[in-house]
Design a protein around this motif. Structure first.
Motif, mmCIF file in Angstrom:
data_model
loop_
_atom_site.group_PDB
_atom_site.id
_atom_site.type_symbol
_atom_site.label_atom_id
_atom_site.label_comp_id
_atom_site.label_asym_id
_atom_site.label_seq_id
_atom_site.Cartn_x
_atom_site.Cartn_y
_atom_site.Cartn_z
ATOM 1 N N SER A 213 21.742 -10.716 -30.685
ATOM 2 C CA SER A 213 22.072 -10.510 -29.275
ATOM 3 C C SER A 213 20.904 -11.022 -28.444
ATOM 4 C CB SER A 213 22.271 -9.018 -28.992
ATOM 5 O OG SER A 213 23.432 -8.552 -29.605
ATOM 6 N N GLY A 214 21.163 -11.262 -27.170
ATOM 7 C CA GLY A 214 20.090 -11.684 -26.284
ATOM 8 C C GLY A 214 18.963 -10.669 -26.305
ATOM 9 N N GLN A 215 17.763 -11.149 -26.567
ATOM 10 C CA GLN A 215 16.589 -10.288 -26.594
ATOM 11 C C GLN A 215 15.913 -10.360 -25.233
ATOM 12 O OE1 GLN A 215 15.881 -8.281 -29.414
ATOM 13 N NE2 GLN A 215 17.950 -9.044 -29.781
ATOM 14 N N ALA A 216 15.663 -9.202 -24.653
ATOM 15 C CA ALA A 216 15.069 -9.111 -23.319
ATOM 16 C C ALA A 216 13.712 -8.418 -23.419
ATOM 17 C CB ALA A 216 16.012 -8.344 -22.393
ATOM 18 N N GLY B 45 13.045 0.974 -25.458
ATOM 19 C CA GLY B 45 13.941 0.601 -24.367
ATOM 20 C C GLY B 45 13.278 0.527 -23.006
ATOM 21 N N ASN B 46 11.945 0.634 -22.950
ATOM 22 C CA ASN B 46 11.234 0.529 -21.675
ATOM 23 C C ASN B 46 11.045 -0.930 -21.283
ATOM 24 O OD1 ASN B 46 10.694 3.398 -21.557
ATOM 25 N ND2 ASN B 46 9.230 3.035 -23.203
ATOM 26 N N ILE B 47 11.219 -1.228 -20.008
ATOM 27 C CA ILE B 47 11.017 -2.591 -19.519
ATOM 28 C C ILE B 47 9.537 -2.945 -19.606
ATOM 29 C CG2 ILE B 47 11.153 -4.089 -17.492
ATOM 30 C CD1 ILE B 47 13.612 -2.393 -16.643
ATOM 31 N N VAL B 48 9.264 -4.147 -20.102
ATOM 32 C CA VAL B 48 7.898 -4.652 -20.241
ATOM 33 C C VAL B 48 7.707 -5.793 -19.245
ATOM 34 C CG1 VAL B 48 6.298 -5.855 -21.792
ATOM 35 C CG2 VAL B 48 7.787 -4.038 -22.678
ATOM 36 N N GLY B 49 6.604 -5.770 -18.504
ATOM 37 C CA GLY B 49 6.215 -6.900 -17.673
ATOM 38 C C GLY B 49 7.082 -7.160 -16.464
ATOM 39 N N GLN C 64 6.857 -10.828 -20.087
ATOM 40 C CA GLN C 64 8.239 -10.674 -20.546
ATOM 41 C C GLN C 64 8.535 -11.618 -21.700
ATOM 42 O OE1 GLN C 64 11.415 -10.492 -17.748
ATOM 43 N NE2 GLN C 64 10.367 -9.023 -16.433
ATOM 44 N N ALA C 65 8.103 -12.860 -21.582
ATOM 45 C CA ALA C 65 8.359 -13.838 -22.641
ATOM 46 C C ALA C 65 7.700 -13.395 -23.945
ATOM 47 C CB ALA C 65 7.863 -15.218 -22.224
ATOM 48 N N ALA C 66 6.473 -12.864 -23.865
ATOM 49 C CA ALA C 66 5.787 -12.387 -25.070
ATOM 50 C C ALA C 66 6.597 -11.276 -25.740
ATOM 51 C CB ALA C 66 4.384 -11.896 -24.715
ATOM 52 N N GLN C 67 7.151 -10.365 -24.952
ATOM 53 C CA GLN C 67 7.949 -9.274 -25.516
ATOM 54 C C GLN C 67 9.249 -9.807 -26.112
ATOM 55 O OE1 GLN C 67 7.011 -5.873 -25.675
ATOM 56 N NE2 GLN C 67 8.700 -5.906 -27.140
#
Length: 138
Positions: free
Chosen positions: A35-38, A44-48, A55-58
């Motif tokens: 699945s699309g990785q975000a 489940g916490n938003i990074v960056g 974000q790209a690193a995560q």
């Protein structure tokens, strides 16, 4: 008579996608469909938020973790689709592709989208990886 390959859900522990009722990946035979990785951490916490590089690193870390959970790896990716909310990041994504992918490079589609699942997301990558077999350059 040939039997159809079994489809098996792939997940990490913890599974940050469980709350969204999404499988992180499904393995069918020697292929794993991610699945699309975000930009979310394992809880489940938003990074960056607001930081494309963070974000790209995560996202790349998430790709690696899910592929490994499926018995694959980053060098076994055969296809990626990269979604960007701003094509101004195209040059940066090309640099990141060179860091994370090796020859023979995966087939790739990069598209700009108006928005992703959450408004903070700037990048999402979905992939197809090979579990068995070989990948070679022609």
């Amino acid at each position: 008579m040939t039997t159809a390959p079994e489809a098996v859900r792939v997940r990490t522990d913890p599974d940050p996608y469980e709350q969204y009722l999404i499988s992180q990946a499904i393995r069918v035979g020697d292929l794993v469909y991610l699945s699309g990785q975000a930009a979310v951490d394992s809880h489940g916490n938003i990074v960056g938020a607001g930081d494309f590089d963070a974000q790209a690193a995560q996202v790349f870390a998430n790709l690696k973790a899910v592929l490994e959970a499926a018995g694959s790896s980053m060098d076994r990716i055969v296809k990626v689709t990269i979604y960007l909310t701003d094509m101004a990041n195209f040059g940066r994504i090309m640099e990141l592709r060179a860091q994370h992918f090796s020859k023979p490079y995966p087939a790739d589609t990069i598209v700009e989208v108006k928005a992703l699942a959450l408004p903070e997301f700037k990048i999402e990558i979905e992939a197809i990886g090979l579990v068995g077999g070989t990948i070679r350059d022609t």
